[in-house]
Design a protein around this motif. Structure first.
Motif, PDB file in Angstrom:
ATOM      1  N   THR A   1       0.820  -1.208   0.000  1.00 20.59           N
ATOM      2  CA  THR A   1       0.000   0.000   0.000  1.00 20.59           C
ATOM      3  C   THR A   1       0.854   1.258   0.000  1.00 20.59           C
ATOM      4  O   THR A   1       1.992   1.272   0.464  1.00 20.59           O
ATOM      5  CB  THR A   1      -0.937   0.057   1.228  1.00 20.59           C
ATOM      6  OG1 THR A   1      -0.217   0.552   2.377  1.00 20.59           O
ATOM      7  CG2 THR A   1      -1.522  -1.298   1.542  1.00 20.59           C
ATOM      8  N   SER A   2       0.241   2.314  -0.516  1.00 16.63           N
ATOM      9  CA  SER A   2       0.850   3.640  -0.509  1.00 16.63           C
ATOM     10  C   SER A   2      -0.275   4.660  -0.632  1.00 16.63           C
ATOM     11  O   SER A   2      -1.395   4.322  -1.054  1.00 16.63           O
ATOM     12  CB  SER A   2       1.835   3.795  -1.670  1.00 16.63           C
ATOM     13  OG  SER A   2       2.352   5.111  -1.719  1.00 16.63           O
ATOM     14  N   ARG A   3       0.017   5.903  -0.299  1.00 14.68           N
ATOM     15  CA  ARG A   3      -0.964   6.962  -0.515  1.00 14.68           C
ATOM     16  C   ARG A   3      -1.142   7.232  -2.002  1.00 14.68           C
ATOM     17  O   ARG A   3      -2.176   7.740  -2.436  1.00 14.68           O
ATOM     18  CB  ARG A   3      -0.523   8.242   0.203  1.00 14.68           C
ATOM     19  CG  ARG A   3      -0.562   8.170   1.710  1.00 14.68           C
ATOM     20  CD  ARG A   3       0.120   9.364   2.339  1.00 14.68           C
ATOM     21  NE  ARG A   3       1.549   9.391   2.036  1.00 14.68           N
ATOM     22  CZ  ARG A   3       2.389  10.343   2.413  1.00 14.68           C
ATOM     23  NH1 ARG A   3       1.935  11.380   3.095  1.00 14.68           N
ATOM     24  NH2 ARG A   3       3.671  10.281   2.105  1.00 14.68           N
ATOM     25  N   ASN A   4      -0.116   6.909  -2.790  1.00 21.64           N
ATOM     26  CA  ASN A   4      -0.132   7.163  -4.227  1.00 21.64           C
ATOM     27  C   ASN A   4       0.196   5.860  -4.965  1.00 21.64           C
ATOM     28  O   ASN A   4       1.334   5.397  -4.942  1.00 21.64           O
ATOM     29  CB  ASN A   4       0.893   8.253  -4.574  1.00 21.64           C
ATOM     30  CG  ASN A   4       0.835   8.675  -6.025  1.00 21.64           C
ATOM     31  OD1 ASN A   4       0.843   7.840  -6.926  1.00 21.64           O
ATOM     32  ND2 ASN A   4       0.778   9.975  -6.268  1.00 21.64           N
ATOM     33  N   LYS A   5      -0.802   5.270  -5.595  1.00 26.74           N
ATOM     34  CA  LYS A   5      -0.625   3.972  -6.238  1.00 26.74           C
ATOM     35  C   LYS A   5       0.398   4.017  -7.362  1.00 26.74           C
ATOM     36  O   LYS A   5       1.237   3.113  -7.492  1.00 26.74           O
ATOM     37  CB  LYS A   5      -1.972   3.482  -6.776  1.00 26.74           C
ATOM     38  CG  LYS A   5      -1.922   2.099  -7.419  1.00 26.74           C
ATOM     39  CD  LYS A   5      -3.315   1.649  -7.836  1.00 26.74           C
ATOM     40  CE  LYS A   5      -3.283   0.300  -8.516  1.00 26.74           C
ATOM     41  NZ  LYS A   5      -4.650  -0.156  -8.895  1.00 26.74           N
ATOM     42  N   GLN A   6       0.379   5.064  -8.179  1.00 30.52           N
ATOM     43  CA  GLN A   6       1.308   5.135  -9.298  1.00 30.52           C
ATOM     44  C   GLN A   6       2.745   5.270  -8.815  1.00 30.52           C
ATOM     45  O   GLN A   6       3.667   4.680  -9.390  1.00 30.52           O
ATOM     46  CB  GLN A   6       0.955   6.305 -10.223  1.00 30.52           C
ATOM     47  CG  GLN A   6       1.741   6.296 -11.532  1.00 30.52           C
ATOM     48  CD  GLN A   6       1.562   5.007 -12.334  1.00 30.52           C
ATOM     49  OE1 GLN A   6       0.434   4.575 -12.599  1.00 30.52           O
ATOM     50  NE2 GLN A   6       2.674   4.371 -12.701  1.00 30.52           N
ATOM     51  N   GLU A   7       2.929   6.029  -7.753  1.00 31.95           N
ATOM     52  CA  GLU A   7       4.270   6.169  -7.168  1.00 31.95           C
ATOM     53  C   GLU A   7       4.779   4.815  -6.693  1.00 31.95           C
ATOM     54  O   GLU A   7       5.957   4.480  -6.868  1.00 31.95           O
ATOM     55  CB  GLU A   7       4.214   7.160  -6.003  1.00 31.95           C
ATOM     56  CG  GLU A   7       5.552   7.424  -5.330  1.00 31.95           C
ATOM     57  CD  GLU A   7       5.428   8.427  -4.193  1.00 31.95           C
ATOM     58  OE1 GLU A   7       5.803   8.071  -3.056  1.00 31.95           O
ATOM     59  OE2 GLU A   7       4.924   9.546  -4.433  1.00 31.95           O
ATOM     60  N   LEU A   8       3.885   4.016  -6.129  1.00 30.45           N
ATOM     61  CA  LEU A   8       4.240   2.675  -5.666  1.00 30.45           C
ATOM     62  C   LEU A   8       4.604   1.773  -6.840  1.00 30.45           C
ATOM     63  O   LEU A   8       5.617   1.060  -6.809  1.00 30.45           O
ATOM     64  CB  LEU A   8       3.062   2.085  -4.886  1.00 30.45           C
ATOM     65  CG  LEU A   8       3.162   0.628  -4.438  1.00 30.45           C
ATOM     66  CD1 LEU A   8       4.347   0.420  -3.512  1.00 30.45           C
ATOM     67  CD2 LEU A   8       1.858   0.206  -3.760  1.00 30.45           C
ATOM     68  N   ILE A   9       3.794   1.817  -7.886  1.00 27.04           N
ATOM     69  CA  ILE A   9       4.060   0.992  -9.072  1.00 27.04           C
ATOM     70  C   ILE A   9       5.411   1.356  -9.682  1.00 27.04           C
ATOM     71  O   ILE A   9       6.206   0.475 -10.046  1.00 27.04           O
ATOM     72  CB  ILE A   9       2.934   1.177 -10.107  1.00 27.04           C
ATOM     73  CG1 ILE A   9       1.629   0.571  -9.575  1.00 27.04           C
ATOM     74  CG2 ILE A   9       3.308   0.549 -11.446  1.00 27.04           C
ATOM     75  CD1 ILE A   9       0.404   0.905 -10.405  1.00 27.04           C
ATOM     76  N   ASP A  10       5.684   2.646  -9.783  1.00 25.29           N
ATOM     77  CA  ASP A  10       6.952   3.093 -10.360  1.00 25.29           C
ATOM     78  C   ASP A  10       8.132   2.670  -9.502  1.00 25.29           C
ATOM     79  O   ASP A  10       9.198   2.300 -10.016  1.00 25.29           O
ATOM     80  CB  ASP A  10       6.948   4.619 -10.511  1.00 25.29           C
ATOM     81  CG  ASP A  10       5.947   5.113 -11.550  1.00 25.29           C
ATOM     82  OD1 ASP A  10       5.516   4.298 -12.386  1.00 25.29           O
ATOM     83  OD2 ASP A  10       5.595   6.309 -11.505  1.00 25.29           O
TER      84      ASP A  10
END
Length: 286
Positions: free
Chosen positions: A34-43
């Motif tokens: 999990t993260s507050r920002n899904k795209q940031e996590l994916i990257d």
């Protein structure tokens, strides 16, 4: 070959959380992160591994948490190891930090952890197994860090609630472990993970010096390797008798030893006062 346990890791887009997710995937585990920002996590994770489930979660919204847990179980069929890693550092003396600043740190570091625990426990209880890791800090064991009183208070809270959690869930076959790292070379002391007071008070020179040291001297020079920390957590999760208290780093180990020795010395020095507080029994009348 894939490992059978399914992990859930919060705060996974940077630092120890990111290192743990990447190591878990390398070892063949299924991971919901999990993260507050899904795209940031994916990257950040940068993988197409089908064992990886990125989730955008607001840890202060139990509906958001429940949705993430449901997605995890729907995809992987189970949930075994939960790592409450999300949190941030906060510098500032107790006097200069506002009520808002202090409560925000507690909301993420403490209540976010509690929200996850509250929502994962029904699943872990139902399967009569599981392991919850709550990431604390050596600052949750010793508060001798001027300028980190609120942050230390959040981590002391995490340690206290985890000790109680361990006692509460033991009969269900579920383990709980407090992880107290020392200084690890992550982004923890960088902007976005480390907050400073909005209204600093000039008189607190020692606090400013400690704050500056963490931001400019310690940051980037920490002795701890987050990849090795991740491997340590995985090793503990595979143990039949995992520890309640896990200190990571030789610095954390020594600071813990120093605290224990100091408390023992004070206890012995003041033992007479300590034990003098009981009611004095009066002799029975003839």
């Amino acid at each position: 070959m894939a490992n059978s346990k399914v992990w859930l890791v919060t705060g996974a887009s940077k630092g120890l959380g990111l290192a743990l997710v990447q190591e878990l995937l390398t070892q063949g585990y299924a991971v919901a992160a999990t993260s507050r920002n899904k795209q940031e996590l994916i990257d950040a994770v940068n993988t197409t591994d089908h064992h990886f489930l990125p989730l955008q979660v607001d840890l202060n919204n139990e509906g958001s948490i429940q949705k993430a847990i449901d997605e995890t179980i729907n995809l992987f069929g189970q949930l075994d190891v939960v790592v409450n890693n999300a949190g941030y550092g906060l510098a500032g003396s107790l006097e200069e930090l506002s009520d808002t600043e202090a409560r925000k740190n507690f909301d993420v570091n403490v209540f976010g952890t509690l929200n996850i625990i509250r929502r994962v426990m029904p699943y872990l209880r139902a399967q009569q197994s599981g392991h919850i890791f709550n990431i604390s800090s050596i600052g949750g064991f010793t508060g001798n860090f001027p300028g980190f009183g609120i942050y230390c208070a959040t981590k002391f809270a995490v340690e206290g609630l985890t000790e109680s959690l361990s006692a509460e869930i033991r009969s269900f076959g579920i383990h709980a472990t407090i992880v107290s790292p020392g200084y690890f070379r992550t982004q923890f002391l960088s902007q976005g993970s480390f907050a400073v007071p909005s209204n600093p008070i000039e008189a607190y020179k020692v606090v400013r010096e400690v704050q500056a040291a963490h931001q400019h001297q310690i940051n980037g020079n920490q002795m701890g390797d987050p990849v090795k920390a991740a491997k340590a957590l995985i090793e503990v999760a595979t143990s039949k008798n995992p520890p309640l208290h896990l200190f990571l780093g030789s610095d954390a180990f020594q600071l813990a030893v120093d605290k224990i020795n100091a408390v023992q010395t004070e206890m012995e020095t003041w033992k007479a006062v300590t034990v003098s507080t009981a009611f004095t029994e009066q002799p029975a009348e003839a």
